[in-house]
Design a protein around this motif. Sequence first.
Motif, PDB file in Angstrom:
ATOM      1  N   ASP A 281       6.358  11.480  12.378  1.00 28.37           N
ATOM      2  CA  ASP A 281       4.900  12.213  12.051  1.00 28.37           C
ATOM      3  C   ASP A 281       3.669  11.768  12.551  1.00 28.37           C
ATOM      4  N   GLN A 282       2.654  12.444  12.542  1.00 28.60           N
ATOM      5  CA  GLN A 282       1.238  11.875  12.704  1.00 28.60           C
ATOM      6  C   GLN A 282       0.738  11.690  11.361  1.00 28.60           C
ATOM      7  N   ALA A 283      -0.516  11.327  11.247  1.00 28.43           N
ATOM      8  CA  ALA A 283      -1.095  10.651   9.912  1.00 28.43           C
ATOM      9  C   ALA A 283      -1.289  11.709   8.924  1.00 28.43           C
TER      10      ALA A 283
ATOM     11  N   ASP B 153      -1.682   2.122   9.497  1.00 28.83           N
ATOM     12  CA  ASP B 153      -1.206   3.055   8.593  1.00 28.83           C
ATOM     13  C   ASP B 153      -1.698   4.204   8.793  1.00 28.83           C
ATOM     14  N   GLU B 154      -1.571   5.253   7.970  1.00 29.46           N
ATOM     15  CA  GLU B 154      -1.803   6.662   7.744  1.00 29.46           C
ATOM     16  C   GLU B 154      -3.324   6.933   7.502  1.00 29.46           C
ATOM     17  N   THR B 155      -4.038   5.984   7.055  1.00 26.72           N
ATOM     18  CA  THR B 155      -5.353   5.905   7.032  1.00 26.72           C
ATOM     19  C   THR B 155      -6.001   5.211   8.154  1.00 26.72           C
ATOM     20  N   GLY B 156      -5.296   4.702   8.956  1.00 29.48           N
ATOM     21  CA  GLY B 156      -6.065   3.794  10.365  1.00 29.48           C
ATOM     22  C   GLY B 156      -6.175   2.436   9.992  1.00 29.48           C
ATOM     23  N   THR B 157      -5.687   1.923   8.805  1.00 32.11           N
ATOM     24  CA  THR B 157      -5.868   0.579   8.603  1.00 32.11           C
ATOM     25  C   THR B 157      -4.863  -0.340   9.088  1.00 32.11           C
ATOM     26  N   THR B 158      -5.110  -1.546   9.745  1.00 31.40           N
ATOM     27  CA  THR B 158      -4.238  -2.030  10.501  1.00 31.40           C
ATOM     28  C   THR B 158      -3.007  -2.609   9.232  1.00 31.40           C
ATOM     29  N   VAL B 159      -2.026  -2.890   9.570  1.00 26.47           N
ATOM     30  CA  VAL B 159      -1.127  -3.145   8.769  1.00 26.47           C
ATOM     31  C   VAL B 159      -0.138  -4.301   9.717  1.00 26.47           C
TER      32      VAL B 159
ATOM     33  N   ARG C  58       0.468  11.882   5.220  1.00 28.64           N
ATOM     34  CA  ARG C  58      -0.240  11.792   4.309  1.00 28.64           C
ATOM     35  C   ARG C  58      -0.082  12.983   3.154  1.00 28.64           C
ATOM     36  N   SER C  59       0.275  14.209   3.642  1.00 26.85           N
ATOM     37  CA  SER C  59       0.848  15.109   3.118  1.00 26.85           C
ATOM     38  C   SER C  59       1.877  14.881   2.254  1.00 26.85           C
ATOM     39  N   PHE C  60       2.826  14.272   2.919  1.00 26.13           N
ATOM     40  CA  PHE C  60       4.231  13.947   2.221  1.00 26.13           C
ATOM     41  C   PHE C  60       3.767  12.971   1.105  1.00 26.13           C
TER      42      PHE C  60
END
Length: 197
Positions: free
Chosen positions: A119-121, A63-69, A125-127
């Motif tokens: 998009d990149q992360a 995900d956008e924080t680098g956590t595996t989903v 995250r900004s969105f």
Amino acid sequence: MRRAAVVALSVAATLLLAGCTSTDKLAVDYGSGAGTSYTDDSGAPVIVKASDRAKAISFTSKDETGTTVSMAGFLGKVVVVNFWYAGCAPCRAEAPILNSLHSKYASQGVAFLGVNTVDQAATARSFEEQYKVQYPSAMDVDSGSVRIAFAGAIAPTATPTTYVIDTKGRIAARIVGQLESASILNTLISDALAEGK
């Protein structure tokens, strides 16, 4: 050369007319409640009867924080999956609808997952901060693993596309295009929850 151009034009006209017929049939089927195996980009949902659903969707991403989903982590829950990207105007317009339904169903165990296709992360995250998105998004721009998992008869054919996944991880419904209101998605979520009981 001229003959090939005439043939190509004839084929294009036939496909265009076939598309109109398909959309007309869609309207009749959807209005009567009979249509459950069609695909359309008009915003009307594709609904898949439980007996007709394909195997469970399977993917692993970050995900956008680098956590595996992964879909495996959602088994047993109804999941709403929304394909989006930050520069997509319809994605911005429907963000409040998705947020409201996420809030409504969070206590009932319904999970929401975005899938960012462009998009990149940092942009994602900004969105999410700007639109107060409270659920994670798989970052699919580099690997495409989520899009591959959803490829097939009811693949995401445009952005945004929103899916309702049943408690067994199978596609129960798909809406292509912007959610104009919460009502259709709300009904699809409710129906999927009722199935799981």
